[in-house]
Design a protein around this motif. Structure first.
Motif, PDB file in Angstrom:
ATOM      1  N   VAL A   1      -0.570 -34.704  33.665  1.00 53.83           N
ATOM      2  CA  VAL A   1       0.627 -34.066  32.889  1.00 53.83           C
ATOM      3  C   VAL A   1       0.932 -34.727  31.609  1.00 53.83           C
ATOM      4  O   VAL A   1       0.963 -34.001  30.558  1.00 53.83           O
ATOM      5  CB  VAL A   1       1.943 -33.795  33.826  1.00 53.83           C
ATOM      6  N   ARG A   2       1.342 -36.043  31.638  1.00 51.35           N
ATOM      7  CA  ARG A   2       1.528 -36.905  30.427  1.00 51.35           C
ATOM      8  C   ARG A   2       0.637 -36.858  29.530  1.00 51.35           C
ATOM      9  O   ARG A   2       0.438 -36.905  28.343  1.00 51.35           O
ATOM     10  CB  ARG A   2       1.972 -38.282  30.837  1.00 51.35           C
ATOM     11  N   GLN A   3      -0.650 -37.091  30.073  1.00 47.71           N
ATOM     12  CA  GLN A   3      -1.811 -37.462  29.023  1.00 47.71           C
ATOM     13  C   GLN A   3      -2.470 -36.227  28.495  1.00 47.71           C
ATOM     14  O   GLN A   3      -2.798 -36.214  27.308  1.00 47.71           O
ATOM     15  CB  GLN A   3      -2.874 -38.264  29.861  1.00 47.71           C
ATOM     16  N   ALA A   4      -2.466 -35.271  29.173  1.00 49.52           N
ATOM     17  CA  ALA A   4      -3.587 -33.891  28.804  1.00 49.52           C
ATOM     18  C   ALA A   4      -2.596 -32.778  28.500  1.00 49.52           C
ATOM     19  O   ALA A   4      -2.976 -32.021  27.739  1.00 49.52           O
ATOM     20  CB  ALA A   4      -4.364 -33.532  30.109  1.00 49.52           C
ATOM     21  N   PHE A   5      -1.477 -32.880  28.923  1.00 49.32           N
ATOM     22  CA  PHE A   5      -0.433 -31.830  28.570  1.00 49.32           C
ATOM     23  C   PHE A   5       1.028 -32.068  27.850  1.00 49.32           C
ATOM     24  O   PHE A   5       1.816 -31.265  28.040  1.00 49.32           O
ATOM     25  CB  PHE A   5      -0.137 -31.012  29.777  1.00 49.32           C
ATOM     26  N   GLY A   6       0.774 -33.250  27.498  1.00 50.84           N
ATOM     27  CA  GLY A   6       2.215 -33.741  26.617  1.00 50.84           C
ATOM     28  C   GLY A   6       3.362 -33.671  27.385  1.00 50.84           C
ATOM     29  O   GLY A   6       4.557 -33.439  26.936  1.00 50.84           O
ATOM     30  N   GLY A   7       3.255 -33.792  28.771  1.00 53.30           N
ATOM     31  CA  GLY A   7       4.490 -33.982  29.470  1.00 53.30           C
ATOM     32  C   GLY A   7       4.915 -32.435  30.055  1.00 53.30           C
ATOM     33  O   GLY A   7       6.020 -32.282  30.754  1.00 53.30           O
ATOM     34  N   ALA A   8       4.196 -31.338  29.525  1.00 50.39           N
ATOM     35  CA  ALA A   8       4.726 -29.935  29.909  1.00 50.39           C
ATOM     36  C   ALA A   8       3.823 -29.770  31.443  1.00 50.39           C
ATOM     37  O   ALA A   8       2.734 -29.107  31.446  1.00 50.39           O
ATOM     38  CB  ALA A   8       4.262 -29.077  28.854  1.00 50.39           C
ATOM     39  N   THR A   9       4.767 -29.620  32.216  1.00 51.47           N
ATOM     40  CA  THR A   9       4.225 -29.197  33.477  1.00 51.47           C
ATOM     41  C   THR A   9       3.807 -27.668  33.560  1.00 51.47           C
ATOM     42  O   THR A   9       2.772 -27.401  34.259  1.00 51.47           O
ATOM     43  CB  THR A   9       5.374 -29.474  34.565  1.00 51.47           C
TER      44      THR A   9
END
Length: 128
Positions: free
Chosen positions: A87-95
């Motif tokens: 979530v942090r690395q690939a989606f910028g923290g956007a669950t």
């Protein structure tokens, strides 16, 4: 002590999955399960297990002739760590983005939709 264990590699995750599903096992038993349908050397499985023991991902019972390996971490704990990193690395923290991508990968069954609805209801109740 809230020390995070090292992230397992893909090969280590395969071994952990065997241990989570089947319980403690010898190298031979793990190797037999892993080698179904693909070529994997026994010594490769042994070496990976030895490295995993050094990293603290598995424990080894040496009280018998054939060592027994146990998963030192729970499946849920590992999944949470990997998902959090993703979530942090690939989606910028956007669950939300992760969930939307996961749901778009394949057809979702009615039972899964119902389960998701219940989870969303529970999350909504907690946030009120």
């Amino acid at each position: 002590m809230n020390q995070q264990r090292p992230k397992p590699t893909t090969a280590e995750l395969e071994i952990l999955s065997v241990l989570w599903e089947h319980g403690p096992a010898t190298v031979r038993a793990i190797h037999e399960i892993l080698s179904q349908g693909k070529e994997t050397g026994y010594t490769t499985t042994l070496k990976i297990l030895q490295k995993m023991a050094d990293k603290g991902l598995v424990t080894r019972d040496e009280s018998r002739r054939s060592h027994i390996y146990h998963a030192a971490i729970q499946a849920e704990q590992t999944q949470r760590q990997l998902i959090d990193d993703l979530v942090r690395q690939a989606f910028g923290g956007a669950t939300e983005k992760l969930v939307m991508q996961a749901l778009s990968l394949r057809k979702v069954t009615p039972a899964e939709i119902e389960s998701l609805r219940k989870l969303l209801d529970q999350l909504e109740e907690k946030s009120e």
